[in-house]
Design a protein around this motif. Structure first.
Motif, PDB file in Angstrom:
ATOM      1  N   ARG A  58       0.831  -1.206   0.000  1.00 46.50           N
ATOM      2  CA  ARG A  58       0.000   0.000   0.000  1.00 46.50           C
ATOM      3  C   ARG A  58       0.866   1.257   0.000  1.00 46.50           C
ATOM      4  O   ARG A  58       1.731   1.420   0.838  1.00 46.50           O
ATOM      5  N   TYR A  59       0.571   2.173  -0.960  1.00 48.19           N
ATOM      6  CA  TYR A  59       1.281   3.448  -1.070  1.00 48.19           C
ATOM      7  C   TYR A  59       0.250   4.556  -1.281  1.00 48.19           C
ATOM      8  O   TYR A  59      -0.673   4.418  -2.096  1.00 48.19           O
ATOM      9  N   GLU A  60       0.438   5.650  -0.558  1.00 50.26           N
ATOM     10  CA  GLU A  60      -0.540   6.736  -0.564  1.00 50.26           C
ATOM     11  C   GLU A  60      -0.518   7.518  -1.874  1.00 50.26           C
ATOM     12  O   GLU A  60       0.543   7.871  -2.384  1.00 50.26           O
ATOM     13  N   ILE A  61      -1.718   7.785  -2.399  1.00 47.89           N
ATOM     14  CA  ILE A  61      -1.851   8.685  -3.541  1.00 47.89           C
ATOM     15  C   ILE A  61      -1.542  10.084  -3.018  1.00 47.89           C
ATOM     16  O   ILE A  61      -2.079  10.485  -1.990  1.00 47.89           O
ATOM     17  N   PRO A  62      -0.683  10.833  -3.690  1.00 44.78           N
ATOM     18  CA  PRO A  62      -0.323  12.166  -3.190  1.00 44.78           C
ATOM     19  C   PRO A  62      -1.561  13.033  -2.942  1.00 44.78           C
ATOM     20  O   PRO A  62      -2.499  13.033  -3.739  1.00 44.78           O
ATOM     21  N   ARG A  87      -2.057  16.056  -3.247  1.00 42.38           N
ATOM     22  CA  ARG A  87      -2.294  17.114  -4.219  1.00 42.38           C
ATOM     23  C   ARG A  87      -2.823  16.591  -5.551  1.00 42.38           C
ATOM     24  O   ARG A  87      -3.065  17.375  -6.472  1.00 42.38           O
ATOM     25  N   ALA A  88      -3.018  15.294  -5.674  1.00 38.41           N
ATOM     26  CA  ALA A  88      -3.568  14.733  -6.914  1.00 38.41           C
ATOM     27  C   ALA A  88      -5.006  15.216  -7.054  1.00 38.41           C
ATOM     28  O   ALA A  88      -5.829  14.990  -6.177  1.00 38.41           O
ATOM     29  N   LEU A  89      -5.303  15.902  -8.152  1.00 42.27           N
ATOM     30  CA  LEU A  89      -6.637  16.464  -8.353  1.00 42.27           C
ATOM     31  C   LEU A  89      -7.677  15.357  -8.386  1.00 42.27           C
ATOM     32  O   LEU A  89      -7.624  14.482  -9.237  1.00 42.27           O
ATOM     33  N   GLY A  90      -8.583  15.410  -7.456  1.00 38.64           N
ATOM     34  CA  GLY A  90      -9.614  14.386  -7.386  1.00 38.64           C
ATOM     35  C   GLY A  90      -9.048  13.006  -7.118  1.00 38.64           C
ATOM     36  O   GLY A  90      -9.701  12.011  -7.387  1.00 38.64           O
ATOM     37  N   GLY A  91      -7.839  12.931  -6.597  1.00 41.75           N
ATOM     38  CA  GLY A  91      -7.221  11.638  -6.324  1.00 41.75           C
ATOM     39  C   GLY A  91      -6.874  10.875  -7.586  1.00 41.75           C
ATOM     40  O   GLY A  91      -6.735   9.654  -7.572  1.00 41.75           O
ATOM     41  N   SER A  92      -6.724  11.594  -8.706  1.00 43.19           N
ATOM     42  CA  SER A  92      -6.491  10.909  -9.973  1.00 43.19           C
ATOM     43  C   SER A  92      -4.998  10.749 -10.252  1.00 43.19           C
ATOM     44  O   SER A  92      -4.181  11.577  -9.871  1.00 43.19           O
ATOM     45  N   LEU A  93      -4.680   9.676 -10.924  1.00 42.71           N
ATOM     46  CA  LEU A  93      -3.312   9.386 -11.342  1.00 42.71           C
ATOM     47  C   LEU A  93      -3.295   9.194 -12.847  1.00 42.71           C
ATOM     48  O   LEU A  93      -4.202   8.580 -13.412  1.00 42.71           O
ATOM     49  N   GLU A 147      -7.635   1.651  -3.404  1.00 46.19           N
ATOM     50  CA  GLU A 147      -8.446   1.397  -2.224  1.00 46.19           C
ATOM     51  C   GLU A 147      -8.311   2.618  -1.315  1.00 46.19           C
ATOM     52  O   GLU A 147      -7.218   2.905  -0.821  1.00 46.19           O
ATOM     53  N   GLY A 148      -9.405   3.342  -1.148  1.00 44.18           N
ATOM     54  CA  GLY A 148      -9.358   4.577  -0.372  1.00 44.18           C
ATOM     55  C   GLY A 148      -8.453   5.584  -1.060  1.00 44.18           C
ATOM     56  O   GLY A 148      -8.580   5.840  -2.254  1.00 44.18           O
ATOM     57  N   ASN A 149      -7.500   6.139  -0.331  1.00 47.91           N
ATOM     58  CA  ASN A 149      -6.549   7.096  -0.892  1.00 47.91           C
ATOM     59  C   ASN A 149      -5.205   6.453  -1.195  1.00 47.91           C
ATOM     60  O   ASN A 149      -4.186   7.135  -1.249  1.00 47.91           O
ATOM     61  N   LEU A 153       8.772   3.090  -7.205  1.00 47.38           N
ATOM     62  CA  LEU A 153       7.397   3.249  -7.666  1.00 47.38           C
ATOM     63  C   LEU A 153       7.203   4.720  -8.018  1.00 47.38           C
ATOM     64  O   LEU A 153       7.477   5.597  -7.203  1.00 47.38           O
ATOM     65  N   ARG A 154       6.740   4.992  -9.223  1.00 44.28           N
ATOM     66  CA  ARG A 154       6.469   6.369  -9.641  1.00 44.28           C
ATOM     67  C   ARG A 154       4.979   6.545  -9.896  1.00 44.28           C
ATOM     68  O   ARG A 154       4.381   5.845 -10.701  1.00 44.28           O
ATOM     69  N   LEU A 155       4.394   7.487  -9.151  1.00 48.53           N
ATOM     70  CA  LEU A 155       2.989   7.858  -9.345  1.00 48.53           C
ATOM     71  C   LEU A 155       2.940   9.212 -10.015  1.00 48.53           C
ATOM     72  O   LEU A 155       3.676  10.103  -9.654  1.00 48.53           O
TER      73      LEU A 155
END
Length: 134
Positions: A67-71, A73-79, A115-117, A132-134
């Motif tokens: 599990r790694y957190e989505i940053p 500042r990602a707009l709408g949690g999008s990658l 899953e979640g954020n 890992l690069r997001l």
């Protein structure tokens, strides 16, 4: 040039919107402005400058951590992409529906689900030489 902050934004909205005093709380106005920003302004900027909001965040893989957190500042949690880097090589990690994950496994990750954020890598990494690069 005057600093543009939320106080100035609220003042302009109240004046230009001809809002009666006390009709809306300041936080309600800011919430509506933020929603408009995400739904109207961001898509417009993206269509004009496709990579404008793109920023990469790198995480060193941790043995046994999937599990790694989505940053935040990602707009709408999008990658846009999830990739694994090793030396000069870059590999795409494909998104998979959580329903298709039917067992716990360790190894070299090649899929992820949200899953979640967080993104969750599958299989769970057992090698710490990758980034890992997001």
């Amino acid at each position: 040039m005057a600093t543009f902050d939320t106080d100035r934004l609220l003042n302009q909205i109240k004046i230009k919107g001809c809002l009666p005093d006390g009709a809306y709380e300041d936080q309600e106005i800011l919430d509506l402005a933020y929603d408009a920003f995400l739904s109207e302004i961001v898509p417009l900027v993206i269509t004009q400058r496709e990579e404008y909001y793109v920023k990469s965040i790198d995480y060193t893989l941790v043995n046994g951590q999937a599990r790694y957190e989505i940053p935040y500042r990602a707009l709408g949690g999008s990658l846009r992409d999830v990739k694994l880097l090793s030396g000069n090589s870059i590999y795409d990690v494909t998104r998979v529906d959580l329903k298709k994950i039917d067992r716990v496994e360790t190894g070299q990750p090649y899929q992820f689900y949200v899953e979640g954020n967080d993104i969750v890598l599958w299989p769970t990494p057992q090698d710490t030489t990758w980034t890992l690069r997001l």
